[in-house]
Design a protein around this motif. Structure first.
Motif, PDB file in Angstrom:
ATOM      1  N   THR A 161      -1.219  -1.232  -4.294  1.00 58.02           N
ATOM      2  CA  THR A 161      -2.439  -0.434  -4.198  1.00 58.02           C
ATOM      3  C   THR A 161      -2.043   0.991  -3.863  1.00 58.02           C
ATOM      4  N   THR A 181      -2.952   5.068  -3.000  1.00 52.97           N
ATOM      5  CA  THR A 181      -3.915   6.071  -2.554  1.00 52.97           C
ATOM      6  C   THR A 181      -3.314   7.435  -2.876  1.00 52.97           C
ATOM      7  N   GLU A 200       0.868  -1.184   0.000  1.00 51.65           N
ATOM      8  CA  GLU A 200       0.000   0.000   0.000  1.00 51.65           C
ATOM      9  C   GLU A 200       0.899   1.227   0.000  1.00 51.65           C
ATOM     10  N   ASP A 209       1.134   5.505  -0.529  1.00 52.00           N
ATOM     11  CA  ASP A 209       0.461   6.802  -0.555  1.00 52.00           C
ATOM     12  C   ASP A 209       1.225   7.723  -1.498  1.00 52.00           C
TER      13      ASP A 209
END
Length: 347
Positions: free
Chosen positions: A341, A343, A269, A271
């Motif tokens: 993933t 964001t 994950e 950012d």
């Protein structure tokens, strides 16, 4: 008897004397890269290296090879050759440290249609500088003069690095859910994605000598900024303990390279708002109309190396990296899943 009309190798386009002159010119630069373990350098049929003298008891060897891609085209077209050798070394040794290995020695391959000793010596002296900065010995190489194989002024480069680790020290190892992903800033585009870079520059109707829209200097010079060498700080971080995996962000960008250090069942994950997109990537994205997903799987986008670090070791690892000149960014974490993933957005 001597046939006065007999052909020579020079008549066929190969100048052995020029090759010998090149070896003499680069000899001091190569010699300056000597390190414990080097037994012989340039001039022999092969380079010799003593692993025991380098301090290893039960070593495992790791090898890597790479080039600099079509970034070389810009160097040839602009005549700016000083950094391309650094790129060559960085692309190999940065890969080695991702396996947990210390780079030990390096060999290069320089191929051209007609040898220009000034150009070749400039490139190889850059290789030697990068080897020195990586504590990696330049112990050999090959200069191939091959008439008819390359257009006038063109040449190609390849590099070969060998490193070692003690048995049991290979990475990635023990990457786990909750590990923190730490990014190290890049110094620009590095050495991947230049076919797209050149397409964008052509689309913009610009030339290499024009002022750069995203950095000091002309466009060609700024785009030729060498790939950052991560060897010394990353090896220091590994020695601290708690570094479970590393990914060198090369072709494939963050999207393709970060998963290479992750075991099955785990993803990343990240950012995208954790760092500011460097100007060169913003310009490429806007000027080429490149989608964010394409940017992330083509370029490093400002992050040249990613480490997966145990949370309890994070502060110490970050301190070691910063003390050695790295710009450190907390990108995200390892989580259950697959792939990367994202964001936030690149900005």
């Amino acid at each position: 008897m001597t046939d006065k009309n007999g052909l020579t190798y020079a008549d066929a386009g190969v100048d052995i004397d020029a090759g010998n002159d090149l070896v003499r010119r680069i000899g001091p630069a190569a010699k300056a890269t000597d390190r414990p373990g080097v037994m012989s350098g340039l001039g022999g049929f092969g380079g010799l290296f003593d692993l025991k003298a380098a301090g290893y008891d039960d070593p495992v060897l790791v090898a890597a090879t790479d080039g600099v891609g079509t970034k070389l085209r810009i160097a040839i077209d602009t005549g700016h050759m000083g950094g391309i050798g650094i790129d060559l070394v960085a692309m190999c040794v940065n890969d080695l440290v991702c396996q947990g290995a210390e780079p030990l020695f390096f060999l290069d391959y320089f191929a051209t249609g007609k040898l220009d000793t000034d150009t070749a010596s400039t490139v190889i002296e850059g290789i030697a500088r990068a080897c020195k900065l990586s504590n990696c010995a330049l112990i050999g190489g090959e200069t191939a003069e091959m008439p008819g194989m390359y257009h006038a002024g063109d040449f190609d480069l390849a590099g070969f690095a060998v490193g070692a680790m003690e048995r049991g020290g290979a990475l990635p190892r023990d990457v786990a859910e909750g590990d923190i992903l730490v990014g190290l800033a890049s110094d620009g585009v590095h050495s991947n994605g230049y076919s797209l870079v050149r397409r964008v520059v052509d689309h913009a109707g610009m030339s290499w000598g024009e002022p750069s829209p995203f950095g000091a200097g002309d466009l060609g010079q700024v785009l030729l900024t060498p790939t950052r060498l991560y060897v010394v700080p990353v090896l220091a971080a590994i020695a601290m303990g708690g570094v479970h995996g590393l990914a060198h962000i090369t072709g494939g960008g963050l999207t393709e390279n970060v998963p290479r250090m992750l075991p099955d069942g785990l993803g990343a994950e990240i950012d995208l708002g954790a760092w500011a997109l460097p100007g060169v990537f913003g310009w490429l994205m806007r000027t080429g109309g490149i989608a964010e997903a394409e940017m992330l799987k083509t370029f490093n986008c400002g992050i040249g190396m990613v480490l997966a670090v145990a949370p309890e070791a994070l502060a110490d690892v970050e301190e070691v990296l910063k003390d050695r000149g790295e710009t450190v960014v907390r990108l995200g974490r390892v989580a259950r899943g697959e792939g990367v993933t994202y964001t936030g957005t690149l900005a």
